[in-house]
Design a protein around this motif. Structure first.
Motif, mmCIF file in Angstrom:
data_model
loop_
_atom_site.group_PDB
_atom_site.id
_atom_site.type_symbol
_atom_site.label_atom_id
_atom_site.label_comp_id
_atom_site.label_asym_id
_atom_site.label_seq_id
_atom_site.Cartn_x
_atom_site.Cartn_y
_atom_site.Cartn_z
ATOM 1 N N GLN A 117 66.819 72.666 57.308
ATOM 2 C CA GLN A 117 65.525 72.279 56.341
ATOM 3 C C GLN A 117 65.862 70.577 55.885
ATOM 4 O O GLN A 117 66.976 70.102 55.744
ATOM 5 N N VAL A 118 64.549 69.931 55.926
ATOM 6 C CA VAL A 118 64.592 68.703 55.321
ATOM 7 C C VAL A 118 63.620 68.648 54.532
ATOM 8 O O VAL A 118 62.554 68.924 54.485
ATOM 9 N N GLN A 119 63.887 67.778 53.429
ATOM 10 C CA GLN A 119 62.926 67.347 52.270
ATOM 11 C C GLN A 119 62.582 65.950 52.294
ATOM 12 O O GLN A 119 63.474 65.133 52.462
ATOM 13 N N LEU A 120 61.385 65.645 52.093
ATOM 14 C CA LEU A 120 60.905 64.359 52.412
ATOM 15 C C LEU A 120 60.336 64.006 51.144
ATOM 16 O O LEU A 120 59.242 64.706 50.501
ATOM 17 N N VAL A 121 60.317 62.651 50.538
ATOM 18 C CA VAL A 121 59.834 62.173 49.401
ATOM 19 C C VAL A 121 59.477 60.756 49.462
ATOM 20 O O VAL A 121 60.335 59.848 49.814
ATOM 21 N N GLU A 122 58.256 60.610 49.599
ATOM 22 C CA GLU A 122 57.456 59.369 49.948
ATOM 23 C C GLU A 122 57.498 58.491 48.429
ATOM 24 O O GLU A 122 57.359 58.902 47.501
ATOM 25 N N SER A 123 57.369 57.060 48.604
ATOM 26 C CA SER A 123 57.234 56.539 47.541
ATOM 27 C C SER A 123 56.718 54.829 47.942
ATOM 28 O O SER A 123 56.775 54.719 49.125
ATOM 29 N N GLY A 124 56.231 54.159 47.056
ATOM 30 C CA GLY A 124 55.839 52.788 47.180
ATOM 31 C C GLY A 124 54.119 52.532 47.268
ATOM 32 O O GLY A 124 53.658 51.341 47.676
ATOM 33 N N GLY A 125 53.347 53.820 47.445
ATOM 34 C CA GLY A 125 52.117 53.446 47.385
ATOM 35 C C GLY A 125 51.570 53.006 45.963
ATOM 36 O O GLY A 125 52.138 52.577 45.013
ATOM 37 N N GLY A 126 50.098 52.592 46.033
ATOM 38 C CA GLY A 126 49.638 51.674 44.829
ATOM 39 C C GLY A 126 48.371 51.350 45.212
ATOM 40 O O GLY A 126 47.667 51.427 46.323
ATOM 41 N N LEU A 127 47.778 50.493 44.506
ATOM 42 C CA LEU A 127 46.571 49.660 44.456
ATOM 43 C C LEU A 127 46.858 48.173 44.883
ATOM 44 O O LEU A 127 47.734 47.516 44.187
ATOM 45 N N VAL A 128 46.264 47.714 46.070
ATOM 46 C CA VAL A 128 46.482 46.439 46.299
ATOM 47 C C VAL A 128 45.025 45.813 46.853
ATOM 48 O O VAL A 128 44.080 46.598 47.285
ATOM 49 N N GLN A 129 44.819 44.484 46.882
ATOM 50 C CA GLN A 129 43.715 44.056 47.304
ATOM 51 C C GLN A 129 43.803 43.826 48.595
ATOM 52 O O GLN A 129 44.827 43.554 49.440
ATOM 53 N N ALA A 130 42.672 43.758 49.296
ATOM 54 C CA ALA A 130 42.707 43.409 50.871
ATOM 55 C C ALA A 130 43.297 42.076 51.441
ATOM 56 O O ALA A 130 43.183 41.050 50.634
ATOM 57 N N GLY A 131 44.100 42.230 52.299
ATOM 58 C CA GLY A 131 44.949 41.289 52.654
ATOM 59 C C GLY A 131 46.113 40.984 52.221
ATOM 60 O O GLY A 131 47.230 40.436 52.810
ATOM 61 N N GLY A 132 46.556 42.044 51.354
ATOM 62 C CA GLY A 132 47.752 42.249 50.799
ATOM 63 C C GLY A 132 48.581 43.153 51.557
ATOM 64 O O GLY A 132 48.372 43.765 52.526
ATOM 65 N N SER A 133 49.811 43.231 50.820
ATOM 66 C CA SER A 133 51.085 44.229 51.642
ATOM 67 C C SER A 133 51.502 45.269 50.377
ATOM 68 O O SER A 133 51.562 45.172 49.555
ATOM 69 N N LEU A 134 52.007 46.237 51.103
ATOM 70 C CA LEU A 134 52.809 47.115 50.668
ATOM 71 C C LEU A 134 53.881 47.857 51.438
ATOM 72 O O LEU A 134 53.598 47.730 52.652
ATOM 73 N N ARG A 135 55.098 48.145 50.668
ATOM 74 C CA ARG A 135 55.980 49.069 51.567
ATOM 75 C C ARG A 135 56.322 50.370 51.159
ATOM 76 O O ARG A 135 56.559 50.598 50.070
ATOM 77 N N LEU A 136 56.056 51.525 52.122
ATOM 78 C CA LEU A 136 56.156 52.524 51.901
ATOM 79 C C LEU A 136 57.594 53.267 52.079
ATOM 80 O O LEU A 136 58.032 52.586 53.378
ATOM 81 N N SER A 137 58.284 53.812 51.223
ATOM 82 C CA SER A 137 59.626 54.466 51.966
ATOM 83 C C SER A 137 59.534 56.062 51.781
ATOM 84 O O SER A 137 58.822 56.421 50.971
ATOM 85 N N CYS A 138 60.363 56.523 52.491
ATOM 86 C CA CYS A 138 60.355 57.991 52.599
ATOM 87 C C CYS A 138 62.084 58.186 52.844
ATOM 88 O O CYS A 138 62.379 57.905 53.794
ATOM 89 N N ALA A 139 62.470 59.054 51.535
ATOM 90 C CA ALA A 139 63.948 59.429 51.584
ATOM 91 C C ALA A 139 63.757 60.760 52.015
ATOM 92 O O ALA A 139 63.032 61.819 51.503
ATOM 93 N N ALA A 140 64.753 61.048 52.785
ATOM 94 C CA ALA A 140 65.024 62.564 53.474
ATOM 95 C C ALA A 140 66.261 63.024 52.945
ATOM 96 O O ALA A 140 67.496 62.157 52.736
ATOM 97 N N SER A 141 66.369 64.285 52.585
ATOM 98 C CA SER A 141 67.544 64.917 52.512
ATOM 99 C C SER A 141 68.106 65.639 53.591
ATOM 100 O O SER A 141 67.640 65.401 54.786
ATOM 101 N N GLY A 142 69.357 65.962 53.717
ATOM 102 C CA GLY A 142 70.139 66.593 54.703
ATOM 103 C C GLY A 142 70.907 65.365 55.589
ATOM 104 O O GLY A 142 70.758 64.304 55.383
ATOM 105 N N ARG A 143 71.811 65.837 56.307
ATOM 106 C CA ARG A 143 72.790 65.154 57.005
ATOM 107 C C ARG A 143 72.667 64.980 58.424
ATOM 108 O O ARG A 143 73.458 64.170 59.029
ATOM 109 N N THR A 144 71.572 65.403 58.832
ATOM 110 C CA THR A 144 70.969 65.224 60.195
ATOM 111 C C THR A 144 70.061 64.513 60.540
ATOM 112 O O THR A 144 69.464 64.285 61.621
ATOM 113 N N PHE A 145 69.541 63.400 59.426
ATOM 114 C CA PHE A 145 68.614 62.620 59.311
ATOM 115 C C PHE A 145 68.565 61.821 60.610
ATOM 116 O O PHE A 145 67.521 61.516 61.429
#
Length: 127
Positions: free
Chosen positions: A1-29
């Motif tokens: 079983q793997v649990q995934l949690v995303e973060s990093g979303g938001g509001l940005v203007q066109a031309g801008g940047s964002l970095r999304l992250s996804c943290a996974a549980s478990g030892r076999t990632f």
């Protein structure tokens, strides 16, 4: 079983940047192929990017090629999506997905291929 949690979303203007992250549980990632998908209301969830378990193979949707970069840090059980030159049409809920790979070269492109999903993070790009 793997649990995934995303973060990093938001509001940005066109031309801008964002970095999304996804943290996974478990030892076999490190044996999981990871993908990013996105969805807007009324449309199907669409493939954005995927990365093999070693990180050596990546693939992108044509719509994001050259602007988005997927990467992973197996020591931190985390996959990233760096999004540059954002456009209003990139507005969507972004989901992280995982599936155990069959080999080090495995990579998957459709939502039906993935077994585990995060809850999603909203990305809004204003014009």
């Amino acid at each position: 079983q793997v649990q995934l949690v995303e973060s990093g979303g938001g509001l940005v203007q066109a031309g801008g940047s964002l970095r999304l992250s996804c943290a996974a549980s478990g030892r076999t990632f490190s044996s999981y192929v990871m993908g990013w998908f996105r969805q807007v209301p009324g449309k199907e969830r669409e493939f954005v990017a995927a990365i093999s378990w070693s990180g050596g193979i990546t693939n992108y949707a044509d719509s994001v090629k050259g602007r988005f970069t997927i990467s992973r840090d197996n020591a931190k059980n985390t996959v990233y999506l760096q999004m540059n030159s954002l456009k209003p049409e990139d507005t969507a809920v972004y989901y992280c997905a995982a599936r155990r790979g069959l080999s080090s070269t495995s990579i998957y492109y459709t939502r039906y291929d993935y077994d585990y999903w995060g809850q999603g993070t909203q990305v809004t790009v204003s014009s």
